[in-house]
Structure formats: structure tokens, C-alpha cells
Write a protein that holds these residues in place. Structure first.
Motif, mmCIF file in Angstrom:
data_model
loop_
_atom_site.group_PDB
_atom_site.id
_atom_site.type_symbol
_atom_site.label_atom_id
_atom_site.label_comp_id
_atom_site.label_asym_id
_atom_site.label_seq_id
_atom_site.Cartn_x
_atom_site.Cartn_y
_atom_site.Cartn_z
ATOM 1 N N GLU A 167 -9.598 -5.904 -23.474
ATOM 2 C CA GLU A 167 -9.089 -4.752 -24.222
ATOM 3 C C GLU A 167 -9.085 -3.546 -23.292
ATOM 4 O OE1 GLU A 167 -9.897 -3.733 -28.613
ATOM 5 O OE2 GLU A 167 -11.208 -2.345 -27.525
ATOM 6 N N THR A 168 -7.905 -3.032 -22.973
ATOM 7 C CA THR A 168 -7.813 -1.969 -21.981
ATOM 8 C C THR A 168 -6.523 -1.180 -22.183
ATOM 9 O OG1 THR A 168 -7.879 -1.516 -19.607
ATOM 10 C CG2 THR A 168 -6.731 -3.517 -20.295
ATOM 11 N N ASP A 169 -6.224 -0.269 -21.270
ATOM 12 C CA ASP A 169 -5.029 0.564 -21.397
ATOM 13 C C ASP A 169 -3.784 -0.210 -20.994
ATOM 14 O OD1 ASP A 169 -4.392 1.362 -18.328
ATOM 15 O OD2 ASP A 169 -6.553 1.249 -18.675
ATOM 16 N N VAL A 170 -2.615 0.396 -21.254
ATOM 17 C CA VAL A 170 -1.341 -0.296 -21.042
ATOM 18 C C VAL A 170 -1.154 -0.673 -19.578
ATOM 19 C CG1 VAL A 170 1.169 -0.058 -21.169
ATOM 20 C CG2 VAL A 170 -0.252 0.800 -23.035
ATOM 21 N N HIS A 227 -0.950 -4.818 -15.217
ATOM 22 C CA HIS A 227 -1.443 -5.305 -13.922
ATOM 23 C C HIS A 227 -2.053 -6.695 -14.053
ATOM 24 C CE1 HIS A 227 -3.239 -5.251 -9.928
ATOM 25 N NE2 HIS A 227 -4.392 -5.608 -10.486
ATOM 26 N N LEU A 228 -2.865 -6.907 -15.084
ATOM 27 C CA LEU A 228 -3.506 -8.208 -15.267
ATOM 28 C C LEU A 228 -2.476 -9.311 -15.491
ATOM 29 C CD1 LEU A 228 -6.561 -7.192 -17.503
ATOM 30 C CD2 LEU A 228 -6.602 -7.897 -15.095
ATOM 31 N N THR A 243 -4.152 -3.828 -25.810
ATOM 32 C CA THR A 243 -4.533 -2.423 -25.933
ATOM 33 C C THR A 243 -5.322 -2.247 -27.231
ATOM 34 O OG1 THR A 243 -2.405 -1.957 -26.991
ATOM 35 C CG2 THR A 243 -2.574 -1.550 -24.620
ATOM 36 N N PRO A 244 -6.233 -1.272 -27.276
ATOM 37 C CA PRO A 244 -7.057 -1.107 -28.481
ATOM 38 C C PRO A 244 -6.238 -0.630 -29.668
ATOM 39 C CG PRO A 244 -7.437 0.706 -26.964
ATOM 40 C CD PRO A 244 -6.576 -0.284 -26.240
ATOM 41 N N CYS A 245 -6.675 -1.001 -30.856
ATOM 42 C CA CYS A 245 -6.056 -0.519 -32.091
ATOM 43 C C CYS A 245 -7.069 -0.678 -33.220
ATOM 44 C CB CYS A 245 -4.763 -1.268 -32.422
ATOM 45 S SG CYS A 245 -5.011 -2.981 -32.926
#
Length: 310
Positions: free
Chosen positions: A221-224, A229-230, A195-197
Motif C-alpha cells: 500500500e503506497t503512493d501512485v 515503479h513496482l 494506493t490507500p483508500c
């Protein structure tokens, strides 16, 4: 005699009424009593406040000075009294808390809401949350940082809520899923979901990988929910906090040697109320999250002295 607010009210009343007799009637006092009180006030101030004759009472230069100050001080004193009364009878102010994604916020809100109203603001950007607290738009910021980093830049006071190991999430079909722990080096050829930070954790992760002898490959880099899912479909692995509760199809594994740690930090605005109590509630919320995580609890037993559990 010390000058008091009631003395200023007498002086103002005489000035407004234009005579001692009219002021006495307005104040509900006998004229001789008010005259005697005026003389005591004049002695305290060191001069005559009014010139009195059959036409009434006219302020002297000293009287004009005192009257001008009275017209400022008396309304201010009344405003203070009214504000204090509103403060005493008003409900307790609520807490405004900003947080990045983590396991503590829900438990903290549940605890605080038993005493006060609580509003929350969530952002992936710790910098944004810190700025909001500095501007007074939030009372507290609950963020995370690499376990070996210092306090965030800025003027806010910070306290450590806890320090946790960082674990890894893999799918149930992953070759390491049945292990008790996994070496970071064994994940050298994996793709990663994050997740981004805007903190230092990306640098800490890169350093830990370098120490393990590799450079991480593809990083999504993506949402929770997309990260989960990945991992579930075997397209990536993901780092997670030790108090994380894995969803179906996922396995959480400790990293051997604890190459990464996560520090939960609570920052506050300098005027935030009950800061020590909020900190204690955050630590208890973290302790509850640890107790819910059997894997983390077992890990703590095997690694005595690591982590902070209130």
C-alpha cells in the motif's frame, strides 16, 4: 392604503426632526403635502402617531411602536437592497471541488474554468472529502466506489458519473503482457501494489479474488508513483481504472469477465450552485477520457452495453 417603506421613512423623519415643518424641509416636501401624507398613514394604522403643538411633534404610544419598528425595518431593507446590488454586480461564485485520484478531475476543472473560477482539494480519503462538503468547505466531492456498492453514508445527494471496468497493470516483461485479457485467477501468485483508500474497494477486491479461488498475497500500500515503479520493475501488478494512460514499460490488460467495476460518484452540498451543469460536465470529461483510451474504447465495442459514455 397599504403601508409602504416610504411611509415609515416619513414617520422616522418626523420623529428625528421633532416637527412636521422641519421634516418637510429635510425631505424636500411642502409642509401641507407632508401633513396630508401623515394623516393618510395614521388612517391606515388606525390611530394618531404624533401629538402636535407649537413646541413640535411628540410621538404617541402608537407612534413610539411604529417608530421602533421603522428603525429596525428601514436599515434591514436598505441592507437587503445593497446586498442585492452587490450580488448582481459581483463575479459569479467559483466552484470548490474535492476529489480522490481519478481520470475525471483534470477534464472537469478544464471545462468548469471556462465559466467560473475553480479550486481543488485532493485526498485519498473519501470520508474526509464527504465531511468537508457536509461542513460547507467544499461544494462537490468526486470520489470512487466499488461498482456494486450503494451511495456513501451521510446526507449528501449523490449522482453516478460513470461505471467502468477495472483493468490490471503489468510490466512489459510479464508473461500475460501480450494477451488481450487476463483471468484474475491467473494472477493468484502475484504481489499487488495499491494506493490507500477508506472505501469498500478493498473488500470488493478480496471478494473477487475469493470467487476466483485465491487470497491475494503481499499487498504494497503506497503512493501512485511507487505503485507504478513496482509494476515497471516486475515486483507487483496493480489494478487500475480503464481510462488510465499507462506509462512507459507498462501494459494495461482487461480482466476477463469483468470481476471488478469502478463507479465514479459526484456528491454535492445541498446549496451548491449549478449542480446539474457540473454533473453534465463531469460526464463529458469522463467521455473524453474514454475516447483517449484506445484499449477501453475497443473493450466497449466488444462488450456492448457495459459502461456509461456520455
Amino acid at each position: 392604503m397599504d403601508l409602504e417603506l416610504r411611509h415609515l421613512r416619513i414617520v422616522r423623519a418626523i420623529a428625528d426632526a421633532g416637527s412636521v415643518s422641519k421634516a418637510a424641509a429635510l425631505l424636500g416636501l411642502a409642509q401641507p403635502a407632508l401633513t396630508a401624507q401623515l394623516k393618510r398613514i395614521e388612517r391606515a394604522l388606525g390611530g394618531t402617531l404624533f401629538e402636535r403643538d407649537r413646541h413640535g411633534a411628540r410621538p404617541t404610544r402608537l407612534g413610539e411602536l411604529v417608530i421602533a419598528r421603522a428603525r429596525v425595518l428601514l436599515p434591514a431593507a436598505q441592507e437587503l437592497q445593497d446586498e442585492a446590488a452587490r450580488f448582481v454586480h459581483a463575479p459569479s461564485p467559483g466552484f470548490r471541488i474535492g476529489a480522490t485520484h481519478g481520470p475525471i478531475l483534470g477534464g472537469l476543472v478544464d471545462r468548469l474554468a471556462t465559466e467560473r473560477s475553480v479550486t481543488t482539494y485532493t485526498s485519498w480519503s473519501a470520508h474526509e472529502l464527504i465531511t468537508r462538503v457536509e461542513l460547507g468547505r467544499l461544494d462537490f466531492a468526486l470520489i470512487g466506489a466499488c461498482g456494486d456498492s450503494g451511495a456513501p453514508a451521510g446526507t449528501l445527494p449523490w449522482e453516478t458519473v460513470s461505471v467502468d471496468p477495472v483493468f490490471v497493470l503489468v510490466s512489459e516483461q510479464h508473461p500475460a503482457a501480450a494477451e488481450k485479457e487476463v483471468e484474475l485467477a491467473d494472477l493468484a501468485h502475484e504481489q499487488w501494489a495499491v494506493t490507500p483508500c477508506d472505501g469498500c474497494f478493498a473488500d470488493c477486491f478480496a471478494i473477487a479474488c475469493a470467487r476466483a479461488g485465491f487470497t491475494p498475497g503481499t499487498i504494497y500500500e503506497t503512493d501512485v508513483s511507487t505503485c507504478i515503479h513496482l509494476v515497471q520493475v516486475g515486483r507487483a501488478v496493480a489494478l487500475c481504472q480503464a481510462t488510465h494512460q499507462p506509462a512507459a514499460g507498462l501494459v494495461m490488460l482487461p480482466l476477463a469477465g469483468t470481476p471488478l467495476r469502478w463507479r465514479h460518484l459526484l456528491g454535492r452540498h445541498p446549496t451548491a450552485a449549478d449542480a446539474a451543469w457540473v454533473l453534465s460536465q463531469a460526464r463529458q470529461a469522463h467521455a473524453e477520457a474514454v475516447r483517449r483510451s484506445l484499449l477501453y474504447s475497443d473493450w466497449l465495442v466488444r462488450n456492448t452495453g457495459f459502461g456509461t459514455v456520455s
